[in-house]
Design a protein around this motif. Structure first.
Motif, short mmCIF file in Angstrom:
data_model
loop_
_atom_site.label_atom_id
_atom_site.label_comp_id
_atom_site.label_asym_id
_atom_site.label_seq_id
_atom_site.Cartn_x
_atom_site.Cartn_y
_atom_site.Cartn_z
N ARG A 158 45.50 45.85 45.66
CA ARG A 158 46.53 46.56 44.88
C ARG A 158 47.09 47.77 45.62
O ARG A 158 48.29 48.05 45.56
CB ARG A 158 45.89 46.99 43.54
CG ARG A 158 46.79 47.75 42.61
CD ARG A 158 46.18 47.85 41.23
NE ARG A 158 44.84 48.44 41.23
CZ ARG A 158 44.60 49.75 41.26
NH1 ARG A 158 45.60 50.61 41.33
NH2 ARG A 158 43.37 50.21 41.24
N LEU A 159 46.23 48.51 46.34
CA LEU A 159 46.67 49.72 47.04
C LEU A 159 46.85 49.52 48.54
O LEU A 159 47.25 50.45 49.23
CB LEU A 159 45.64 50.84 46.82
CG LEU A 159 45.36 51.26 45.38
CD1 LEU A 159 44.32 52.36 45.34
CD2 LEU A 159 46.63 51.71 44.67
N ASP A 253 44.85 42.96 43.01
CA ASP A 253 45.99 42.89 42.10
C ASP A 253 45.81 41.66 41.21
O ASP A 253 46.15 40.55 41.60
CB ASP A 253 47.30 42.81 42.87
CG ASP A 253 48.52 42.74 41.95
OD1 ASP A 253 48.35 42.90 40.73
OD2 ASP A 253 49.63 42.52 42.47
N PRO A 261 45.80 46.45 35.74
CA PRO A 261 44.81 47.30 36.39
C PRO A 261 44.29 48.44 35.53
O PRO A 261 45.03 49.06 34.77
CB PRO A 261 45.57 47.83 37.62
CG PRO A 261 47.01 47.72 37.26
CD PRO A 261 47.11 46.51 36.40
N ARG A 263 43.08 51.78 36.59
CA ARG A 263 43.21 52.51 37.85
C ARG A 263 42.10 53.57 37.96
O ARG A 263 42.32 54.75 37.69
CB ARG A 263 44.60 53.12 37.94
CG ARG A 263 45.72 52.10 37.80
CD ARG A 263 47.11 52.73 37.87
NE ARG A 263 48.14 51.76 37.53
CZ ARG A 263 48.66 50.87 38.37
NH1 ARG A 263 48.23 50.85 39.64
NH2 ARG A 263 49.58 50.01 37.98
N GLU A 265 40.95 55.00 40.32
CA GLU A 265 41.21 56.07 41.30
C GLU A 265 41.86 57.29 40.64
O GLU A 265 42.05 58.33 41.28
CB GLU A 265 42.08 55.56 42.44
CG GLU A 265 43.53 55.22 42.07
CD GLU A 265 43.72 53.81 41.55
OE1 GLU A 265 44.88 53.35 41.52
OE2 GLU A 265 42.71 53.18 41.15
N THR A 266 42.19 57.18 39.32
CA THR A 266 42.77 58.28 38.57
C THR A 266 41.82 58.72 37.47
O THR A 266 40.93 57.96 37.06
CB THR A 266 44.10 57.86 37.92
OG1 THR A 266 43.83 56.91 36.87
CG2 THR A 266 45.05 57.24 38.94
N GLY A 269 42.20 56.42 34.45
CA GLY A 269 41.56 55.13 34.67
C GLY A 269 40.05 55.22 34.54
O GLY A 269 39.40 54.33 33.98
#
Length: 297
Positions: A158-159, A253, A261, A263, A265-266, A269
């Motif tokens: 995805r990233l 993804d 997703p 997330r 990483e946030t 999320g």
């Protein structure tokens, strides 16, 4: 072959007797529920297609839809007038207290499979007794692709490659589950707080772990006819639901397969992941308790 009734000298005591109409109804309802749960997988298999989220349960655990479809009443439940059915030839069934009744022969199963059943029961009990750990954020999937040119799933990251590695480097890995940890890349392994092994698994499993909670399904299968069919299908449904979060929080993804997703990483999320992780821990521990309660002393 025509099923034969077990001899009366193998009779096993049962606490509850279900008449033929009642257990037939339960058996039909179980088969219908199992068919609904496996319909997508069976249809895709017939077309030669794969769903990277849902089909995982049938490859990772290697249990077929037909196994899910087979209903057992559980230990201590006698099925009246069952001796003339195919069930009479199933393993671990013996004569009950009624003339043509059948019951799961828990004593015979324990005598032959005790070396396997004991550790399974202890795993369920010990895992439920421990406090859950909720700070891993599903990073085990990220650790499986860390600094790796190729990865196990034919799904794009995805990233992208570099940003995926940066997420791993920005967090502490806290995986406690051997069957996730063993797939870590060589560069990810030393970054993990724990070094799980098969030997340490009974001491490290904890109810915050998604994979430990998916494994309730595996343990239910291993306990075989001792576990009522309802609990087996509940465990499968739990594993399926967990698998979605596992992949939604992964670096892949999964949107094309209904895996929007999470997330991790946030901050947002992470909060969503932990909220759902706690819900799965509660469901899994409830199932562990129900399975243990269903087993004969």
């Amino acid at each position: 072959m025509t099923p034969t009734a077990p001899t009366r000298d193998t009779a096993v005591r049962a606490a509850v007797v279900l008449d033929r109409a009642e257990w037939h109804a339960r058996e039909r309802a179980h088969a219908e529920r199992a068919d609904a749960l496996t319909a997508g997988h069976r249809s895709r298999r017939a077309r030669g297609e794969r769903h990277p989220i849902e089909d995982f349960l049938f490859t990772y655990y290697s249990y077929s839809p037909s196994l899910l479809r087979r209903w057992h009443p559980g230990a201590g439940i006698e099925l009246a007038d069952a001796a003339g059915t195919a069930r009479a030839d199933w393993r671990w069934y013996a004569a009950g207290t009624t003339e043509r009744g059948l019951v799961v022969d828990a004593d015979a199963m324990r005598a032959e499979k005790g070396a396997m059943l004991g550790p399974v029961e202890r795993m369920l009990r010990r895992t439920a007794e421990r406090p859950g750990q909720f700070g891993c954020f599903g990073l085990h999937e990220w650790a499986m692709v860390y600094r790796q040119g190729e990865h196990r799933h034919a799904v794009p990251l995805r990233l992208g490659r570099a940003a995926t590695d940066e997420v791993v480097e920005a967090h502490e890995l806290r995986c406690t589950h051997i069957d996730a940890y063993r797939f870590f890349t060589p560069d990810a392994t030393p970054r993990n707080r724990f070094a799980p092994t098969r030997e340490s698994q009974p001491e490290l499993e904890q109810p915050g772990c998604l994979h430990a909670n998916m494994d309730v399904y595996k343990w239910a299968v291993k306990l075989g006819p001792l576990v009522p069919g309802t609990l087996l299908l509940d465990a499968f449904e739990l594993a399926r639901d967990i698998r979605y979060l596992d992949m939604q929080a992964s670096p892949y993804d999964m949107a094309p397969w209904g895996g929007e997703p999470v997330r991790i990483e946030t901050a947002e999320g992470k909060a969503e992941y932990v909220r759902r992780q706690r819900g799965f821990a509660e469901r899994a521990n409830s199932l562990r308790a129900d399975i243990l309660a269903a087993l004969p002393a």
